[in-house]
Design an enzyme around this catalytic site. Structure first.
Site, PDB file in Angstrom:
ATOM      1  N   GLU A 145       0.810  -1.224   0.000  1.00  0.00           N
ATOM      2  CA  GLU A 145       0.000   0.000   0.000  1.00  0.00           C
ATOM      3  C   GLU A 145       0.842   1.272   0.000  1.00  0.00           C
ATOM      4  O   GLU A 145       0.400   2.314  -0.472  1.00  0.00           O
ATOM      5  CB  GLU A 145      -0.969   0.020   1.184  1.00  0.00           C
ATOM      6  N   MET A 183      24.438   8.725   2.109  1.00  0.00           N
ATOM      7  CA  MET A 183      24.383  10.043   2.723  1.00  0.00           C
ATOM      8  C   MET A 183      24.713   9.959   4.214  1.00  0.00           C
ATOM      9  O   MET A 183      25.435  10.800   4.752  1.00  0.00           O
ATOM     10  CB  MET A 183      23.001  10.668   2.508  1.00  0.00           C
ATOM     11  N   PHE A 204     -11.356  -6.989  14.023  1.00  0.00           N
ATOM     12  CA  PHE A 204     -10.304  -7.469  13.129  1.00  0.00           C
ATOM     13  C   PHE A 204      -9.959  -6.392  12.087  1.00  0.00           C
ATOM     14  O   PHE A 204     -10.850  -5.828  11.460  1.00  0.00           O
ATOM     15  CB  PHE A 204     -10.745  -8.757  12.424  1.00  0.00           C
ATOM     16  N   GLN A 205      -8.688  -6.116  11.936  1.00  0.00           N
ATOM     17  CA  GLN A 205      -8.181  -5.097  11.013  1.00  0.00           C
ATOM     18  C   GLN A 205      -8.801  -3.724  11.255  1.00  0.00           C
ATOM     19  O   GLN A 205      -9.018  -2.954  10.332  1.00  0.00           O
ATOM     20  CB  GLN A 205      -8.337  -5.528   9.551  1.00  0.00           C
TER      21      GLN A 205
END
Lengths: 566, 161
Positions: free
Chosen positions: A51, A480, A113-114
């Site tokens: 995502e 860096m 859930f989730q």
């Protein structure tokens, strides 16, 4: 008015907003919207592999086009995975709308859930966000979300959609116009302030225009160029401003700040008038704030009043759209009709001084036989693409070498995470840009560290047949941070050496892409030309000098004139 | 320097959290905060007392105005204004101190709102300085519990027509 389900409203709103493309990843709490998307068939969906990639791809699409990027994910981990992408877009003022699935309203707060409070989590890193509690509110919220994302100083907006809201029905009336009593960004600059600004410009002997990302967002590049040419003033740009003024123009001093050019930093420090346009005096630009532009008066054009007077005191603030403000200044210059030679004469000594700085310390690097210098790769990339590509970068040395050695002449051709500095941004952003412009050359300049942060999106690029080109500057270091350790931490390379990397050429091939590798300078041109000409997704790996640094460099906390040079 | 901000904000879930989040996220300071709906139930009125030098206060006001839910921000302490706060103070009132507590209440025009054999609960209203004085005087007697509303404020109207 037709009654409609929430999931259909989302698709209908996308179409009315002119959105024909979304980036996302499905899950249980957003499956209903996906079903509506599939049934409708008019909005293209790009299935990412993580995502975070969806959020960055939507962001890359938005930066490349100026339109709103859209991202669609499920609840819980799907939503939290977008947070880095949302914060990236927020720091760089990029308009994206993120739709997240949510557990049914009856379960919210039950640790279902989730379930995660994504509206709470993203409150500080969105421009605005919504938890939709009633499907009746959805048409208005959808309209507001797009309006808020793209208007004023743009930014990300998140809309959290509980499953019962997706499936509930209500009247769908999509407002044409929108009036929000609490949100009315000022776009029209105050004419009096513009006149006052001009009177300073009229007197300045050593002016400099300091241009930021606001130039690109407001589409003010033509006005900026015309104004700079009209008054014969030099222009320096922030990282976000690169491309807002032609990098090859005689008045361009390139980038300023921590890794800016010697001429740009010296010119800022010695200027008597800074004209800041769409920039926010970020610490990477100012260095030690007490020593920043001691002799200069400051005019500050910005659409966001909070940017003005935040880090430095400003003599003339102008709140409004950069394009309108620059147009206003230009109108005064044109009305006055002062001969161009007078402006040139007024700044003659100043421009000579600047030319001397340019000549004393131009951007440069030391060539070494048998060793590929990263700056050389970027220089050759610039020459071979004739500066015509859309370049994305990751974050770190790869980003700074690109900013220094690739000359950007056009706006929206450099897509890079400036404010948040997100490693892993460049490749998914390149996917977003390539989706918007299938026929343009889109190149991600990466390091071996950052490319691995979202390398899974190679599958996405292959699936969409996207011919993104990836340049990996491989120094086997997190370069860096290593450079800071070399300079300021007694060369103790704590956790910056990669003892193991994949074979990037084979990895490319494993995904079905093409891979090329150069290990000596003589191979650079060949790899670049073969890589750029090859069809489809390509990885070009360059084994670069492992301990090459980015210079000039202003050490953190020092004045910008205290530059470490090559 | 102390500033009293009067803020009108959309009466929506999360609006208050946006404001307090702004203060904590940017390291601004909240001395007190008081919120309730206005006559228009879609708007809440919020009085916020904060401290900072002028550039900080300028940033706070601009940052508040930038929030999509914030309708109006006024620094009422820039001009003449009325401020009030209320406190409920439960103070120990044993035989020898009961009269002393009542005397103090009387001087400050406090009201006794609850009585038990060993305590008085006192209601006091006024500007913050008055509350401070009452608390200082009652403290040696023994304050068991205290609850304060935080300051509410309003700009004064012009006295000439």
């Amino acid at each position: 008015m037709a009654r409609m389900t929430g999931k259909d409203m989302v698709i209908e709103a996308l179409k009315r907003e002119g959105i024909d493309l979304v980036f996302g990843f499905p899950g249980g709490a957003i499956i209903d919207v996906y079903d509506a998307l599939e049934k409708d068939g008019n909005v293209k969906h790009v299935l990412v592999r993580h995502e975070q990639g969806a959020a960055h791809a939507a962001d890359g699409y938005a930066r490349a086009t100026g339109k709103v990027g859209v991202c669609l994910v499920t609840s819980g981990p799907g939503a939290t995975n977008t947070v880095t992408g949302i914060a990236t877009a927020s720091m760089d003022s990029v308009p994206i709308v993120v739709f997240t699935g949510q557990v049914p309203t009856s379960l919210i707060g039950n640790d279902a859930f989730q379930e995660v409070d994504i509206v709470g989590i993203t409150r500080p890193c969105t421009k605005h966000n919504y938890l939709v509690r009633d499907v009746k509110d959805l048409p208005r919220i959808l309209k507001e979300a797009f309006y808020i994302a793209r208007s004023g100083r743009p930014g990300p907006v998140l809309v959290d959609l509980p499953k019962d809201v997706q499936n509930g029905k209500a009247e769908f009336e999509y407002p044409d116009e929108i009036g929000l009593r609490s949100y009315n960004p000022v776009t029209k600059p105050n004419a009096k302030q513009i006149e006052r600004a001009f009177s300073l410009i009229r007197q300045a002997k050593r002016p400099i225009i300091y241009a930021g990302g606001g130039i690109i967002i407001s589409g003010a590049h033509k006005e900026l160029r015309a104004f700079a040419e009209a008054v014969n003033a030099p222009v320096t740009m922030t990282l976000m401003g690169l491309g807002g003024f032609p990098g090859t123009h005689r008045l361009s001093l390139g980038m300023l700040g921590m890794h800016g050019t010697y001429a740009a930093n010296m010119a800022m420090a010695n200027s008597d008038l800074i004209i800041a346009a769409g920039a926010r005096f970020d610490d990477r630009v100012t260095g030690k704030i007490e020593a920043f532009v001691p002799k200069a008066k400051i005019i500050h054009l910005d659409i966001d009043p909070t940017s003005i007077q935040k880090n430095v005191r400003v003599d003339i603030p102008i709140v409004g759209d950069c394009k309108m403000a620059l147009r206003g200044l230009l109108n005064i210059v044109e009305d006055e009709g002062r001969p161009a030679e007078d402006w040139i004469e007024q700044h003659q000594a100043w421009m000579q001084q600047i030319e001397a700085w340019k000549a004393r310390h131009p951007l440069t690097y030391k060539k070494e036989p048998g060793v590929i210098k990263p700056q050389y790769v970027i220089e050759r990339l610039y020459e071979m693409t004739k500066g015509r590509a859309i370049i994305t970068t990751e974050v770190g040395q790869n980003q700074m070498w690109t900013a220094q050695f690739y000359k950007f002449d056009e706006p929206r051709t450099l897509l890079t995470s400036g404010g948040l500095g997100t490693m892993g941004y460049g490749f998914p952003a390149a996917i977003g840009a390539q989706m918007a412009f299938p026929d343009k050359l889109v190149i991600d300049v990466a390091g071996d560290g950052s490319i691995q942060m979202n390398i899974q999106e190679m599958a996405t690029a292959m699936e969409q047949h996207l011919p993104v080109k990836i340049v990996i500057l491989n120094n086997q270091f997190l370069g860096m941070v290593r450079q800071w350790q070399e300079l300021f931490y007694g060369r103790r390379y704590a956790a910056t050496k990669f003892e193991w990397n994949p074979d990037f050429v084979k990895l490319a091939e494993a995904y079905g892409a093409k891979g090329f590798r150069a290990t000596i300078p003589e191979e650079v041109d060949d790899v670049l030309s073969r890589g750029l000409e090859a069809e489809g997704l390509v990885v070009m790996e360059f084994a670069i000098a492992p301990e090459e640094g980015v210079f000039p460099m202003v050490p953190a906390g020092k004045a910008t004139t205290e530059m470490l040079l090559v | 320097m102390k500033h009293t901000l009067s803020v009108l904000v959309e009466n929506t879930p999360g609006a208050l959290s946006r404001i307090t989040g702004l203060f904590s996220g940017r390291g601004f300071n909240i001395e007190s905060l008081s919120v309730a709906a206005t006559l228009d139930p879609t708007l809440s009125h919020l009085t916020l007392v904060t401290k900072g030098d002028d550039p900080i206060i300028e940033q706070i006001i601009k940052q508040l105005r930038r929030l999509v839910d914030v309708y109006k921000v006024v620094d009422v302490s820039e001009g003449e204004f009325v401020e009030r706060e209320m406190a409920l103070i439960k103070v120990r009132a044993e035989d020898e101190t009961r009269a002393e507590v009542l005397r103090t209440c009387d001087i400050f025009r406090c009201k006794v709102v609850d009585v038990s054999p060993r305590t008085y609960t006192v209601e006091v209203t006024g500007p913050e300085s008055k509350l401070k004085a009452v608390i200082e005087l009652l403290s040696p007697i023994g304050i068991k519990e205290i609850s304060r509303t935080g300051t509410i404020a309003m700009a004064r109207e012009k006295k000439t027509a």
